[in-house]
Design a protein around this motif. Structure first.
Motif, mmCIF file in Angstrom:
data_model
loop_
_atom_site.group_PDB
_atom_site.id
_atom_site.type_symbol
_atom_site.label_atom_id
_atom_site.label_comp_id
_atom_site.label_asym_id
_atom_site.label_seq_id
_atom_site.Cartn_x
_atom_site.Cartn_y
_atom_site.Cartn_z
ATOM 1 N N PHE A 175 6.236 3.747 5.318
ATOM 2 C CA PHE A 175 5.688 4.854 4.513
ATOM 3 C C PHE A 175 5.158 4.400 3.170
ATOM 4 C CE2 PHE A 175 8.897 5.540 1.178
ATOM 5 C CZ PHE A 175 9.993 4.836 1.672
ATOM 6 N N LYS A 176 5.478 3.178 2.788
ATOM 7 C CA LYS A 176 5.087 2.718 1.450
ATOM 8 C C LYS A 176 3.571 2.680 1.269
ATOM 9 C CE LYS A 176 9.395 1.837 0.323
ATOM 10 N NZ LYS A 176 10.126 2.485 -0.755
ATOM 11 N N SER A 231 11.158 -5.455 -4.697
ATOM 12 C CA SER A 231 11.190 -4.797 -3.394
ATOM 13 C C SER A 231 12.268 -5.331 -2.471
ATOM 14 C CB SER A 231 9.829 -4.957 -2.712
ATOM 15 O OG SER A 231 9.807 -4.264 -1.490
ATOM 16 N N THR A 232 12.761 -4.433 -1.605
ATOM 17 C CA THR A 232 13.600 -4.868 -0.496
ATOM 18 C C THR A 232 12.717 -5.221 0.703
ATOM 19 O OG1 THR A 232 13.886 -2.563 0.175
ATOM 20 C CG2 THR A 232 15.600 -3.492 -1.241
ATOM 21 N N ASN A 261 9.499 -3.581 1.988
ATOM 22 C CA ASN A 261 8.387 -2.740 2.454
ATOM 23 C C ASN A 261 7.391 -2.411 1.350
ATOM 24 O OD1 ASN A 261 8.823 -2.498 5.213
ATOM 25 N ND2 ASN A 261 10.448 -0.990 4.897
ATOM 26 N N THR A 262 7.914 -2.101 0.164
ATOM 27 C CA THR A 262 7.010 -1.843 -0.962
ATOM 28 C C THR A 262 6.136 -3.068 -1.190
ATOM 29 O OG1 THR A 262 8.603 -0.376 -2.004
ATOM 30 C CG2 THR A 262 6.945 -1.331 -3.444
ATOM 31 N N GLY A 286 17.235 5.393 -0.697
ATOM 32 C CA GLY A 286 17.576 4.108 -1.326
ATOM 33 C C GLY A 286 17.329 4.212 -2.811
ATOM 34 N N ASN A 287 16.086 3.913 -3.214
ATOM 35 C CA ASN A 287 15.721 4.048 -4.628
ATOM 36 C C ASN A 287 15.389 5.495 -4.972
ATOM 37 O OD1 ASN A 287 15.630 2.506 -6.944
ATOM 38 N ND2 ASN A 287 13.426 2.138 -6.833
ATOM 39 N N LEU A 288 15.335 6.349 -3.957
ATOM 40 C CA LEU A 288 15.162 7.808 -4.053
ATOM 41 C C LEU A 288 13.755 8.249 -4.449
ATOM 42 C CD1 LEU A 288 18.647 8.777 -5.595
ATOM 43 C CD2 LEU A 288 17.970 8.760 -3.189
ATOM 44 N N GLY A 289 12.796 7.368 -4.297
ATOM 45 C CA GLY A 289 11.403 7.725 -4.560
ATOM 46 C C GLY A 289 10.911 8.781 -3.577
ATOM 47 N N ASN A 290 11.200 8.576 -2.305
ATOM 48 C CA ASN A 290 10.748 9.530 -1.304
ATOM 49 C C ASN A 290 11.420 10.881 -1.482
ATOM 50 O OD1 ASN A 290 8.706 9.090 0.469
ATOM 51 N ND2 ASN A 290 10.001 8.534 2.206
ATOM 52 N N ALA A 326 16.706 -2.575 3.629
ATOM 53 C CA ALA A 326 15.680 -1.785 2.925
ATOM 54 C C ALA A 326 16.307 -0.833 1.915
ATOM 55 C CB ALA A 326 14.836 -1.002 3.927
ATOM 56 N N GLU A 330 12.987 0.571 12.218
ATOM 57 C CA GLU A 330 13.800 -0.461 11.573
ATOM 58 C C GLU A 330 15.164 0.123 11.174
ATOM 59 O OE1 GLU A 330 11.511 -0.950 7.455
ATOM 60 O OE2 GLU A 330 13.576 -1.628 7.358
ATOM 61 N N THR A 368 11.201 5.632 8.705
ATOM 62 C CA THR A 368 10.444 5.096 7.563
ATOM 63 C C THR A 368 9.737 3.777 7.853
ATOM 64 O OG1 THR A 368 12.614 4.327 6.875
ATOM 65 C CG2 THR A 368 11.718 6.232 5.712
HETATM 66 N N1 F0G Z 1 13.464 3.237 4.485
HETATM 67 C C1 F0G Z 1 12.788 2.091 4.339
HETATM 68 C C2 F0G Z 1 12.325 1.396 5.571
HETATM 69 C C3 F0G Z 1 12.554 1.559 3.051
HETATM 70 O O1 F0G Z 1 11.884 0.427 2.938
HETATM 71 C C4 F0G Z 1 13.042 2.244 1.927
HETATM 72 C C5 F0G Z 1 12.844 1.718 0.588
HETATM 73 C C6 F0G Z 1 13.725 3.445 2.146
HETATM 74 C C7 F0G Z 1 13.923 3.907 3.426
HETATM 75 C C8 F0G Z 1 14.268 4.248 1.020
HETATM 76 O O2 F0G Z 1 13.265 4.925 0.338
HETATM 77 O O3 F0G Z 1 13.629 4.007 -1.931
HETATM 78 O O4 F0G Z 1 12.206 6.011 -1.564
HETATM 79 O O5 F0G Z 1 14.686 6.135 -1.292
HETATM 80 N N2 F0G Z 1 12.376 0.591 0.334
HETATM 81 C C9 F0G Z 1 12.036 0.076 -1.007
HETATM 82 C C10 F0G Z 1 11.274 -1.221 -0.882
HETATM 83 C C11 F0G Z 1 13.126 0.073 -1.964
HETATM 84 O O6 F0G Z 1 11.301 -2.037 -1.805
HETATM 85 O O7 F0G Z 1 10.594 -1.406 0.114
HETATM 86 P P1 F0G Z 1 13.456 5.298 -1.209
#
Ligand code: F0G
Length: 439
Positions: free
Chosen positions: A122-123, A146-147, A149-150, A250-254, A311, A357, A387
């Motif tokens: 989704f990034k 980034s983990t 995907n970003t 994760g980082n709660l952006g979404n 991620a 994933e 995601t």
């Molecule tokens: N799922 C996947 C596959 C992700 O890559 C991430 C976040 C999340 C869920 C969580 O989304 O951060 O908006 O709450 N990945 C980030 C990255 C941190 O660096 O790719 P989030």
């Protein structure tokens, strides 16, 4: 064409405002998160379900994108010809196959597969927004922590726009597929001796110090792009709102983006009610869940994150304040699931033919758990977000099915087999698999 409708940036905390042509991500006065604030009165006059439906068959950029189809709600004053897009979005909204739906215990489960974006997560939706803004403010170098995907998305979109990309990863804690993407797309790819939270700190400081353009999800233009996920889900459902939208956090952006998108859809009269949001965190990386349990009365307590779902291996989420707002707007809930629950859910999603994933499967594991807890009702209409693509982390798939993941039971194992090239061995194999047709 760019629309004459103008947006501005507003600080969530102190109300300071900035124009959309400034290179600013968090408030210069107080450090608070910024929102892109749209001119809702002007938007009400131009946006409609019909306008967005009329663009579904668009062939040309940017309106062929599942982000820019909603351009008026995303970045109205961006000139069309300067939009950096790969036609992202337009991802499938699947009805969950029967076996999977039964395993989850949900009779009306849909899966929104954001792994079907150009770089497999989704990034891309956020990156088309963020990189377009970077171009508009004249940036030449962009950076993110980034983990995995970003960074894959940023590396791709930076290359497309002719910008130099710089990525910081937590050393040894990112999947090979994601690492490979960043290197292949030509970003300067750096492994940092520290976790994601440390990477984010150092990239934010570096951007401030060296003038690089920051593309983490504190960047409000990224969230505008990610907002399109919920708009697209609801459009694909012919503008019928589901009861629940469930996503990994994760980082709660979404989480932040979804709340803003839904709130705006409602304010613009495009939907008549809001779905409830459920955010699902990995138990070993669940600071948001912990705060939720205390009704957000205590400030966020960062944790040392540990989960196989790399991620979302994040202990100090930057989108915290906006994520709380999302929960309040949507009467939302937060759940946490163990790595065992995540990997079993992943095996089920994969086995159903759809695949995702590990972090993605947290949403499906979360739906199952919330149904068992009686919070989601089995007959409610639920959309779970996937995601990332199954190929993002093949190592995890092989190890799960091989039974070699420490501390994890491979409950839904499909063990890889090895044979000599003889018919006897094939017959023995087919007999063992109950797949022998002719005697
Ligand atoms: N799922 C996947 C596959 C992700 O890559 C991430 C976040 C999340 C869920 C969580 O989304 O951060 O908006 O709450 N990945 C980030 C990255 C941190 O660096 O790719 P989030």
């Amino acid at each position: 064409m760019s629309s004459s409708i103008m947006s501005q940036l507003r600080c969530l905390r102190c109300d300071a405002t900035y124009t959309t042509r400034e290179q600013v991500y968090t408030c210069r006065r107080c450090g608070g998160l910024l929102d892109v604030e749209h001119d809702m009165d002007a938007l009400k006059k131009v946006v409609s379900r019909e306008l967005f439906d009329s663009r579904l068959g668009a062939l040309d950029a940017p309106y062929n994108s599942g982000v820019w189809r909603y351009k008026e709600m995303i970045f109205p004053d961006a000139p069309d010809e300067q939009v950096v897009t790969r036609g992202e979005g337009n991802t499938n909204l699947y009805r969950a196959p029967k076996g999977l739906a039964a395993w989850v215990g949900a009779s009306a489960l849909q899966l929104k597969h954001e792994g079907e974006n150009p770089t497999g997560s989704f990034k891309d939706r956020g990156m088309t927004g963020g990189v377009t803004h970077a171009v508009l403010v004249g940036a030449t170098s962009v950076a993110c922590a980034s983990t995995g995907n970003t960074s894959a998305a940023m590396a791709s979109y930076a290359a497309l726009a002719g910008l130099q990309g710089l990525v910081f990863f937590p050393l040894g804690k990112i999947s090979m597929g994601k690492l490979a993407q960043s290197i292949a797309y030509g970003a300067t790819s750096v492994q940092v001796r520290g976790d994601f939270d440390k990477c984010l700190e150092i990239v934010r400081e570096s951007c401030a110090q060296f003038g690089l353009y920051l593309l983490n999800s504190v960047n409000p233009f990224r969230l505008e792009g990610q907002k399109s996920i919920v708009i697209e889900i609801i459009q694909q459902r012919k503008w019928r709102v589901p009861d629940w939208i469930v996503l990994p956090g994760g980082n709660l952006g979404n989480t932040a983006a979804f709340g803003k998108g839904l709130h705006e859809l409602h304010e613009l009269g495009l939907i008549d009610r809001l779905p409830r949001i459920a955010v699902v965190q990995a138990a070993g990386a669940s600071p948001f869940y912990q705060s939720y349990k205390s009704d957000f009365e205590e400030p966020l307590v960062p944790m040392q994150a540990e989960t196989l779902a790399t991620a979302i291996r994040i202990g100090n989420p930057a989108g915290y304040a906006k994520a709380i707002r999302t929960l309040r707007w949507t009467d939302g809930v937060v759940e946490s699931v163990t790595d065992q629950e995540i990997l079993d859910a992943k095996a089920q999603v994969d086995r159903s033919g759809i695949g995702c994933e590990p972090a993605s499967a947290a949403s499906v594991a979360g739906v199952r758990k919330l149904i068992l807890a009686g919070i989601i009702q089995p007959e409610e209409e639920v959309v779970a977000l996937l995601t990332g693509h199954v190929l993002k982390d093949p190592d995890m798939v092989i190890k799960y099915h091989d039974g070699t993941l420490a501390g994890i039971d491979s409950n839904y194992r499909n063990q890889l087999k090895v044979i000599d090239p003889t018919l006897d061995e094939v017959r023995a194999l087919l007999t063992q698999e109950n797949a022998l047709v002719a005697p």
